[in-house]
Design a protein around this motif. Structure first.
Motif, PDB file in Angstrom:
ATOM      1  N   THR A   1      90.133 -54.242 -27.316  1.00 26.51           N
ATOM      2  CA  THR A   1      89.248 -53.277 -26.661  1.00 26.51           C
ATOM      3  C   THR A   1      89.260 -53.405 -25.141  1.00 26.51           C
ATOM      4  O   THR A   1      89.141 -52.404 -24.431  1.00 26.51           O
TER       5      THR A   1
ATOM      6  N   ARG B   1      83.372 -49.266 -27.191  1.00 22.05           N
ATOM      7  CA  ARG B   1      83.605 -47.856 -27.495  1.00 22.05           C
ATOM      8  C   ARG B   1      85.096 -47.516 -27.551  1.00 22.05           C
ATOM      9  O   ARG B   1      85.477 -46.451 -28.042  1.00 22.05           O
ATOM     10  N   PHE B   2      85.942 -48.435 -27.049  1.00 16.60           N
ATOM     11  CA  PHE B   2      87.379 -48.206 -27.076  1.00 16.60           C
ATOM     12  C   PHE B   2      88.049 -48.844 -28.301  1.00 16.60           C
ATOM     13  O   PHE B   2      89.270 -48.831 -28.410  1.00 16.60           O
TER      14      PHE B   2
ATOM     15  N   GLU C   1      92.027 -47.046 -19.668  1.00 14.44           N
ATOM     16  CA  GLU C   1      91.220 -45.897 -19.248  1.00 14.44           C
ATOM     17  C   GLU C   1      90.898 -45.978 -17.758  1.00 14.44           C
ATOM     18  O   GLU C   1      90.960 -44.972 -17.046  1.00 14.44           O
TER      19      GLU C   1
ATOM     20  N   ARG D   1      87.091 -45.040 -32.012  1.00 12.80           N
ATOM     21  CA  ARG D   1      87.835 -43.861 -31.562  1.00 12.80           C
ATOM     22  C   ARG D   1      88.140 -42.925 -32.735  1.00 12.80           C
ATOM     23  O   ARG D   1      88.014 -41.706 -32.632  1.00 12.80           O
TER      24      ARG D   1
ATOM     25  N   ARG E   1      92.342 -51.680 -23.786  1.00 18.19           N
ATOM     26  CA  ARG E   1      92.185 -50.217 -23.880  1.00 18.19           C
ATOM     27  C   ARG E   1      91.219 -49.702 -22.821  1.00 18.19           C
ATOM     28  O   ARG E   1      91.415 -48.627 -22.255  1.00 18.19           O
TER      29      ARG E   1
ATOM     30  N   ARG F   1      85.004 -41.153 -33.742  1.00 17.94           N
ATOM     31  CA  ARG F   1      84.682 -40.111 -32.762  1.00 17.94           C
ATOM     32  C   ARG F   1      85.536 -38.864 -32.987  1.00 17.94           C
ATOM     33  O   ARG F   1      85.026 -37.737 -32.971  1.00 17.94           O
ATOM     34  N   GLU F   2      86.822 -39.068 -33.201  1.00 16.78           N
ATOM     35  CA  GLU F   2      87.721 -37.931 -33.432  1.00 16.78           C
ATOM     36  C   GLU F   2      87.371 -37.193 -34.717  1.00 16.78           C
ATOM     37  O   GLU F   2      87.425 -35.959 -34.770  1.00 16.78           O
TER      38      GLU F   2
END
Length: 325
Positions: free
Chosen positions: A262, A111-112, A269, A117, A265, A120-121
């Motif tokens: 990933t 998901r990263f 997080e 990303r 990243r 998603r944005e």
């Protein structure tokens, strides 16, 4: 940047996997925000004062015990995927994480991915309008079967979690099919290819194809990784294998990108959540949703029908309450 001290706990995974040695330990070593201080030899080490984060890859029969012990010892946790083998075990972990208020991050690192990303944005900004359908493909070329679990538990949650991150709409029902495509599969072994037909909240539907195919000449690893989101005002295609450069060697070819991967990243997080005193974007509730979907898909494969996840959750929660009386 504050350095968080890491204890590596275990090296087990789904089937033959050792994500601790192959992904997390190298990831922590390469990240400026972490420093590995030890490998766990005894559960008492979970209480070490010089440890901030525990990376958990112990066998599944010890997973709940070790994760909850680490949390109760005041440690933040990174947990290999899947967090547990059942939603009931995952719910136990989620309850302790909520009780302690510590970060417990399941390692659904796809998901990263920058493509996920960006998708998603774009969806959050309304660039495709209201999403009504999504298609996801997550296929890996080569490699061995993950006995006895299969790719429904191994690869499919990567794609379903990424879809949840993109659209933010939980799954309410599932119809699933499973089969074999690899030449050495079958014969009663675990499935290596699954198709999930999902209905989400607000009426969005999606189709997920995930699994492992026979080796592809000159390539290895992820061969197809993409998401197509259809909305009321447009369509978005996120291809997580592009842009990239194909690096060819005598053994095989691989795709490489500029910038961080990933896992890095995901660890960023984790670091930001711990040092910022905030919940991580990805937590036990996401792991629980992934496992409930896997269980619903298993039931659908066995019965040949659609399984409504909200009904399964209500039945499960009722049984759990009845068992405590």
């Amino acid at each position: 940047m504050r350095t968080l001290r890491v204890l590596l706990a275990g090296s087990a995974g789904v089937g033959h996997q050792d994500h601790q040695a192959e992904m997390y330990a190298p990831g922590f070593a390469a990240h400026p925000g972490f420093r590995v201080v030890a490998e766990m030899m005894d559960p008492a080490e979970l209480a070490r004062p010089d440890v901030d984060v525990v990376s958990v890859c112990v066998p599944f029969e010890r997973r709940v015990e070790v994760v909850t012990a680490a949390l109760r010892a005041g440690k933040h946790v990174l947990v290999d995927k899947p967090v547990a083998l059942t939603s009931g075990e995952c719910a136990e972990i989620a309850a302790v994480a909520a009780e302690t208020g510590l970060v417990c991050l399941p390692a659904y690192h796809q998901r990263f991915h920058p493509a996920v990303r960006a998708a998603r944005e774009a969806v959050a900004a309304g660039r495709v309008g209201l999403p009504w359908n999504a298609q996801a493909d997550f296929l890996v070329a080569g490699g061995g079967p993950v006995w006895p679990y299969g790719e429904l538990l191994n690869f499919a949650p990567y794609a379903t979690d990424a879809l949840h991150a993109i659209a933010g709409l939980p799954v309410v029902s599932v119809y699933a099919l499973a089969g074999h495509v690899a030449e050495d599969a079958g014969g009663g072994g675990p499935e290596d290819l699954v198709t999930l037909c999902l209905t989400h909240e607000r009426g969005m539907t999606s189709t997920v194809v995930a699994g492992r195919t026979p080796p592809v000449a000159g390539a290895r690893g992820l061969s197809l990784h993409r998401y197509r989101i259809s909305g009321s005002h447009g369509t978005l295609l996120a291809d997580a294998t592009r842009p990239g450069v194909v690096v060819r060697s005598e053994e095989a070819a691989r795709t490489a990108w500029a910038g961080h991967g990933t896992v890095h990243r995901m660890l960023t997080e984790l670091h930001d959540a711990v040092t910022g005193g905030r919940p991580a974007e990805l937590g036990p509730a996401d792991a629980l949703a992934a496992l409930r979907l896997v269980e619903g898909a298993r039931e659908s494969i066995a019965t040949g029908g659609v399984v409504h996840l909200d009904a399964r959750e209500e039945t499960s929660e009722h049984a759990e309450r009845a068992g405590t009386r």
